[in-house]
Design an enzyme around this catalytic site. Structure first.
Site, PDB file in Angstrom:
ATOM      1  N   GLY A 253     -23.673  22.580  -2.759  1.00  0.00           N
ATOM      2  CA  GLY A 253     -23.126  23.403  -1.685  1.00  0.00           C
ATOM      3  C   GLY A 253     -23.236  22.775  -0.303  1.00  0.00           C
ATOM      4  O   GLY A 253     -22.309  22.886   0.502  1.00  0.00           O
TER       5      GLY A 253
ATOM      6  N   ASP B 184     -19.564  20.703 -17.777  1.00  0.00           N
ATOM      7  CA  ASP B 184     -20.567  20.802 -16.712  1.00  0.00           C
ATOM      8  C   ASP B 184     -21.980  20.806 -17.306  1.00  0.00           C
ATOM      9  O   ASP B 184     -22.861  20.073 -16.855  1.00  0.00           O
ATOM     10  CB  ASP B 184     -20.318  22.093 -15.917  1.00  0.00           C
TER      11      ASP B 184
ATOM     12  N   GLU C 278     -34.073   2.400  -5.950  1.00  0.00           N
ATOM     13  CA  GLU C 278     -32.892   1.527  -5.978  1.00  0.00           C
ATOM     14  C   GLU C 278     -31.714   2.124  -6.749  1.00  0.00           C
ATOM     15  O   GLU C 278     -30.587   1.653  -6.631  1.00  0.00           O
ATOM     16  CB  GLU C 278     -33.250   0.163  -6.582  1.00  0.00           C
TER      17      GLU C 278
ATOM     18  N   SER D 258     -26.267  -9.297  -8.616  1.00  0.00           N
ATOM     19  CA  SER D 258     -26.308 -10.723  -8.983  1.00  0.00           C
ATOM     20  C   SER D 258     -25.763 -10.909 -10.406  1.00  0.00           C
ATOM     21  O   SER D 258     -25.745  -9.959 -11.209  1.00  0.00           O
ATOM     22  CB  SER D 258     -27.748 -11.230  -8.924  1.00  0.00           C
TER      23      SER D 258
ATOM     24  N   HIS E  62     -18.693  28.611 -11.552  1.00  0.00           N
ATOM     25  CA  HIS E  62     -19.079  27.995 -12.828  1.00  0.00           C
ATOM     26  C   HIS E  62     -18.698  29.018 -13.906  1.00  0.00           C
ATOM     27  O   HIS E  62     -18.894  30.222 -13.714  1.00  0.00           O
ATOM     28  CB  HIS E  62     -20.587  27.715 -12.821  1.00  0.00           C
TER      29      HIS E  62
ATOM     30  N   ASP F  39     -26.575  31.863 -12.164  1.00  0.00           N
ATOM     31  CA  ASP F  39     -25.797  32.224 -13.361  1.00  0.00           C
ATOM     32  C   ASP F  39     -26.511  33.261 -14.228  1.00  0.00           C
ATOM     33  O   ASP F  39     -25.882  34.163 -14.771  1.00  0.00           O
ATOM     34  CB  ASP F  39     -25.516  30.966 -14.190  1.00  0.00           C
ATOM     35  N   THR F  40     -27.834  33.132 -14.336  1.00  0.00           N
ATOM     36  CA  THR F  40     -28.571  34.033 -15.226  1.00  0.00           C
ATOM     37  C   THR F  40     -28.731  35.433 -14.630  1.00  0.00           C
ATOM     38  O   THR F  40     -29.126  36.352 -15.339  1.00  0.00           O
ATOM     39  CB  THR F  40     -29.961  33.452 -15.538  1.00  0.00           C
ATOM     40  N   ALA F  41     -28.446  35.612 -13.347  1.00  0.00           N
ATOM     41  CA  ALA F  41     -28.538  36.949 -12.730  1.00  0.00           C
ATOM     42  C   ALA F  41     -27.179  37.648 -12.708  1.00  0.00           C
ATOM     43  O   ALA F  41     -27.089  38.848 -12.449  1.00  0.00           O
ATOM     44  CB  ALA F  41     -29.081  36.820 -11.298  1.00  0.00           C
ATOM     45  N   GLN F  42     -26.122  36.892 -12.989  1.00  0.00           N
ATOM     46  CA  GLN F  42     -24.776  37.422 -12.737  1.00  0.00           C
ATOM     47  C   GLN F  42     -24.376  38.592 -13.650  1.00  0.00           C
ATOM     48  O   GLN F  42     -23.689  39.511 -13.210  1.00  0.00           O
ATOM     49  CB  GLN F  42     -23.745  36.289 -12.857  1.00  0.00           C
TER      50      GLN F  42
END
Ligand code: NAP
Length: 344
Positions: A138, A195, A235, A256, A112, A83-86
């Site tokens: 993905g 998100d 667990e 339980s 996104h 996202d930060t490179a887009q």
């Protein structure tokens, strides 16, 4: 009530009639490229110079080019770089081939909504803009499709879009296998804000902090770290699997009565008024854009805090105990990554 679309609502022929480019071949990129190709769509992958994954795309039989070449060639471009490179990718390599074209000639898609919602990418009205956000990592998107299923997803179109854009976005979601499970119609702002909130408050931030605080409480009290690891991390998967199949109610049915009673009397003490106020503040910072501004600035100034936090996390005591125990459980398919975050 949410509007949910299924296979019967989508027309696969729409996306099959388009040339589709995928920017990036990472977690989402490889899944989109392969699922679309296997659904009969013409796909090419756009990579940056020095890409580590270009070879994997070629090995999968996909045509590969530079982002610019693919942006010029395609009708529809799905941006699956970080996202930060887009914003820079859009400005340098995509905009010259997308802006100034006839309305509807080019469609820009995202998985996104971050850059459209926070306006770090602002395509002109002539560019159609949509969102297909599969609700899974993905690798699960690909595996589920290959098994004949699909992961659910969210879809959106930019406000004021032509009606044809939604039909094309739905068609893309069908080719991805998402409409096999159902896609919910949303908006760029709802997808982005929920998100970010989900990953901060519950899935990543909240869950990691809860696990580590529980582990540390037991270890500080003198219990064996190995026992604390099983109780507080290992667990958790078994409990979440029950919730995933039948909700909290099924988890409570399966554990339980003592565990169920503990759930009722302790949960509100752990996640009390202070935590709930913190959640509200996280959401307010997401909605105001304060979180996005801080994250963008962190990336523009060399990511020192991010990298320090990543290293500190990798060196936390729980990680050393966990790595040792997981080695003894090959059936878990254990995996170790470098603290610098490079792929295994
Ligand atoms: P990722 O695994 O980090 O992959 C990013 C890809 O982009 C890699 O192939 C990388 O290249 C490439 N890349 C990096 N810098 C680039 C640049 N400057 N120009 C062109 N390509 C560049 O990313 P991701 O997690 O799939 O995320 C992609 C998008 O999907 C994001 O918008 C994210 O929010 C969204 N999303 C992700 C998930 C998920 O499960 N990961 C789920 C839903 C939505 P090389 O590695 O080849 O060098």
């Amino acid at each position: 009530m949410a509007t949910i679309y299924y296979d019967r609502d989508a027309d696969l022929s729409l996306i099959r009639a388009k040339k589709v480019g995928i920017v990036g071949y990472g977690s989402q990129g490889h899944a989109h490229a392969l699922n679309l190709r296997d659904s009969g769509v013409e796909v090419r992958v756009g990579v940056h110079p020095g890409s580590r994954r270009a070879g994997a795309a070629r090995a999968a039989g996909l045509p590969v080019g530079s982002v610019e070449e693919i942006a010029a060639w395609c009708d529809v471009l799905m941006v699956l770089a970080p996202d930060t490179a887009q914003a820079k990718i859009y400005r340098d390599w995509i905009a010259p081939h997308f802006e100034g074209k006839a309305p509807g000639a080019k469609t820009l898609l995202f998985a996104h909504g971050f850059n459209i919602h926070y306006k770090t990418i602002e395509p002109p009205a002539s560019v159609d803009v949509g969102l297909i956000a599969p609700k899974a990592p993905g690798h699960r998107v690909r595996e589920t499709y290959a098994e004949g299923g699909g992961v659910p997803g969210l879809i959106a179109v930019r406000e004021g879009s032509r009606p044809e854009v939604k039909a094309l976005v739905l068609s893309y979601a069908a080719a991805m296998g998402n409409t096999r499970a159902g896609v919910i119609e949303t908006t760029f702002s709802e997808e982005t804000e929920t998100d970010l909130f989900g990953e901060q408050a519950v899935l990543c931030g909240g869950a990691s902090a809860l696990i580590q605080a529980g582990f540390q409480t037991l270890v500080d009290a003198g219990y064996q770290p190995e026992v604390a690891y099983f109780e507080c991390l290992h667990e958790l998967k078994l409990i979440v699997d029950l919730m995933y199949r039948g909700g909290l109610k099924y988890m409570r049915f399966s554990v339980s009565d003592t565990a169920e009673w503990g759930d009722y009397v302790a949960g509100d003490k752990v996640i009390g008024a202070e935590s709930k106020a913190a959640m509200k503040q996280l959401l307010a910072d997401i909605q105001s854009g304060a979180f996005a501004r801080e994250w963008i600035a962190e990336n523009e100034t060399g990511r020192a805090k991010f990298l320090a936090a990543r290293r500190a996390g990798a060196n936390a005591p729980i990680e050393a105990v966990g790595a040792k125990l997981r080695k003894m459980m090959p059936f878990l398919d254990p995996i170790e990554v470098d603290p610098d975050g490079s792929q295994p």
